[in-house]
Design an enzyme around this catalytic site. Structure first.
Site, PDB file in Angstrom:
ATOM      1  N   HIS A 104     -98.881   5.892  41.623  1.00  0.00           N
ATOM      2  CA  HIS A 104     -99.197   5.363  42.893  1.00  0.00           C
ATOM      3  C   HIS A 104    -100.156   5.864  43.946  1.00  0.00           C
ATOM      4  O   HIS A 104    -100.150   7.559  43.971  1.00  0.00           O
ATOM      5  CB  HIS A 104     -97.810   5.214  43.951  1.00  0.00           C
ATOM      6  CG  HIS A 104     -97.053   4.394  43.159  1.00  0.00           C
ATOM      7  ND1 HIS A 104     -96.104   4.955  42.436  1.00  0.00           N
ATOM      8  CD2 HIS A 104     -96.871   3.220  42.607  1.00  0.00           C
ATOM      9  CE1 HIS A 104     -95.122   4.334  41.928  1.00  0.00           C
ATOM     10  NE2 HIS A 104     -96.114   2.760  41.956  1.00  0.00           N
ATOM     11  N   ASP A 137     -95.717   9.688  36.742  1.00  0.00           N
ATOM     12  CA  ASP A 137     -95.343   8.218  36.509  1.00  0.00           C
ATOM     13  C   ASP A 137     -97.143   7.156  36.226  1.00  0.00           C
ATOM     14  O   ASP A 137     -96.745   6.116  35.700  1.00  0.00           O
ATOM     15  CB  ASP A 137     -94.844   7.498  37.961  1.00  0.00           C
ATOM     16  CG  ASP A 137     -95.975   7.614  39.490  1.00  0.00           C
ATOM     17  OD1 ASP A 137     -96.938   8.410  39.028  1.00  0.00           O
ATOM     18  OD2 ASP A 137     -95.410   7.236  40.484  1.00  0.00           O
ATOM     19  N   ASP A 151    -100.602  11.151  40.854  1.00  0.00           N
ATOM     20  CA  ASP A 151     -99.922   9.529  40.808  1.00  0.00           C
ATOM     21  C   ASP A 151    -100.076   7.898  40.239  1.00  0.00           C
ATOM     22  O   ASP A 151    -101.235   8.333  40.808  1.00  0.00           O
ATOM     23  CB  ASP A 151     -99.000  10.382  41.785  1.00  0.00           C
ATOM     24  CG  ASP A 151     -98.161   9.309  41.514  1.00  0.00           C
ATOM     25  OD1 ASP A 151     -96.548   9.719  42.027  1.00  0.00           O
ATOM     26  OD2 ASP A 151     -97.788   7.962  41.788  1.00  0.00           O
ATOM     27  N   HIS A 178     -96.336   9.380  50.357  1.00  0.00           N
ATOM     28  CA  HIS A 178     -96.044   7.862  50.683  1.00  0.00           C
ATOM     29  C   HIS A 178     -95.611   8.279  52.135  1.00  0.00           C
ATOM     30  O   HIS A 178     -95.941   6.807  53.126  1.00  0.00           O
ATOM     31  CB  HIS A 178     -95.535   6.955  50.141  1.00  0.00           C
ATOM     32  CG  HIS A 178     -95.586   6.203  49.103  1.00  0.00           C
ATOM     33  ND1 HIS A 178     -96.665   5.959  48.591  1.00  0.00           N
ATOM     34  CD2 HIS A 178     -95.049   5.832  47.367  1.00  0.00           C
ATOM     35  CE1 HIS A 178     -97.008   5.571  47.141  1.00  0.00           C
ATOM     36  NE2 HIS A 178     -95.810   6.087  46.634  1.00  0.00           N
TER      37      HIS A 178
END
Length: 334
Positions: free
Chosen positions: A161, A246, A159, A122
Site C-alpha cells: 500500500h 503484504d 509495503d 498511513h
C-alpha cells in the site's frame, strides 16, 4: 540483525478477526526463533512532544482522549482499544531506536529492525487511518533531524500500500526523500507517478505504482532503475525502510507476486546502494497480514544481513513496469 520489540505493542487489541492483530508480532518472533543470531532490544516509547513534531497537537489530544474513553472504531478499518495509546507511542519509539542505532554505527549483522505495531505509514498529520495512528518512520526521521543526528533522511517504502501519510508529512520538504513501490489502485488509492514533491520538496517524492501481479523482477527493476539512482542523487545520511510484507504472493489482501526470496533480493539491493552512498540503514515494520509469509519475509531480511546470498529467478520485468519506470526516470531526470 538487532531487533527492537516490546510486549506493550501486543496491548493494542483490534479483535481476533482484524488483519492487524497481535498475532503478527508473535508469528515473527516464532519465525526468528528458528534463526541464528537474533537479539532484541526494548527501547523507551516516543514522547508526546516527539510525536507532535510530525502530527497536529489537536489530533494527538483527540486520540489520547478517545483511548481514555475506552476506544472503539476510529473509522471502519482502524480500531482503538485501551492499550492503543501506549502501543502507538511504543511503536514510534521502536522506530526512533532503529534510526538512532543505525546512525550510531549499527550495521551489517547488527542492522536494526523495529518490530512494532500498530504500523504507521498511513497516519497523516491530522488523522489516523489504515490501521495506523502515529507515523512511526516519519517520527523517527523527524527526531533524527531535530536532534542534529542527520541532515538528510530517505524513507523507502516497499509495503504493497502507498504510504500516503509519510508522503503528506514530507511532500514540501527538501530534507526527506520518500520513495514508494506499491500496487496501483489499492488502498488508499494515492501515490500517482506524477506526484514528485512540491516547493522545496520538488523531486523528493518517488512513486512507483506497479500493476497488480508484479513480482520479483518488477520490484528489482524499479529499485535498480529509479529508487537506487534517486537515493544516490539525494545522498542521505540515513535510509529508513518502511518494510511491509503484504506484496507477498500469498498475502491475503494484495494481488502482487513477490516471493519470500524477493524480499531478500530487495534487501540486498538496498544494502548495496546505502553502502555506496555511506548511509546508515534502519528497518521499520509496516504491513503484512499472512502470518507465515510475514514471518518468512522478516526472516529473509535477517538472513540476508546474516550472510545468506539471495537467489535470483532471472525473470524479466513486465512491459508495464518498464514503461512506468521510463516515465518516472524522465519526470525526475534520473
Amino acid at each position: 540483525m538487532h531487533f527492537g520489540y516490546s510486549e506493550r505493542c501486543l496491548e493494542h487489541d483490534t479483535g481476533e478477526r482484524h488483519p492487524e492483530n497481535p498475532d503478527r508480532l508473535r508469528a515473527i518472533r516464532r519465525g526468528l526463533a528458528k534463526r541464528h543470531g537474533v537479539e532484541y532490544a526494548e527501547p523507551d516509547p516516543a514522547t508526546r512532544e516527539e510525536v507532535v513534531a510530525v502530527h497536529d497537537a489537536t489530533y494527538v489530544d483527540e486520540l489520547e482522549a478517545f483511548v481514555a474513553d475506552g476506544g472503539g472504531s476510529w473509522d471502519p478499518d482502524t480500531v482503538v482499544s485501551e492499550g492503543t495509546w501506549d502501543a502507538a507511542l511504543t511503536s514510534a519509539g521502536l522506530a526512533q531506536w532503529a534510526a538512532r542505532s543505525a546512525l550510531d554505527g549499527a550495521d551489517g549483522r547488527n542492522t536494526p529492525f523495529a518490530l512494532g505495531r500498530p504500523p504507521g505509514h498511513h497516519a497523516v498529520p491530522d488523522d489516523a487511518m489504515g490501521f495506523c495512528f502515529f507515523n512511526n518512520a516519519a517520527v523517527a526521521a523527524q527526531t533524527a533531524l531535530d536532534k542534529g543526528e542527520a541532515d538528510r533522511v530517505a524513507i523507502f517504502d516497499w509495503d504493497v500500500h502507498h504510504g500516503n501519510g509519510t508522503q503528506d508529512v514530507f511532500y514540501e520538504r527538501g530534507d526527506v526523500l520518500y520513495a514508494s513501490i506499491h500496487e496501483d489502485g489499492l488502498y488508499p488509492d494515492t501515490g500517482e507517478v506524477e506526484e514528485t514533491g512540491r516547493d522545496e520538496g520538488e523531486n523528493t517524492t518517488v512513486n512507483l505504482p506497479l500493476a497488480a501481479g508484479a513480482g520479483n523482477a518488477d520490484y528489482c527493476h524499479a529499485i535498480d532503475a529509479v529508487v537506487a539512482p534517486a537515493l544516490e542523487r539525494f545522498d542521505p545520511d540515513l535510509v529508513i525502510v518502511s518494510a511491509g510484507f503484504d506484496a507477498h504472493r500469498h498475502d491475503p489482501i494484495s494481488r502482487m507476486r513477490v516471493s519470500s526470496e524477493g524480499y531478500a533480493l530487495m534487501t540486498d539491493q538496498i544494502r548495496s546502494v546505502t553502502d555506496d552512498v555511506g548511509a546508515a540503514t534502519a528497518y521499520v515494520l509496516e504491513g503484512g497480514y499472512g502470518l507465515d509469509t510475514l514471518a518468512e519475509g522478516v526472516s529473509m531480511v535477517h538472513e540476508t544481513f546474516d550472510g545468506r546470498t539471495p537467489v535470483s529467478d532471472d525473470e524479466d520485468p513486465d512491459e508495464k513496469t518498464k514503461t512506468l519506470v521510463g516515465e518516472l526516470q524522465d519526470l525526475l531526470d534520473l
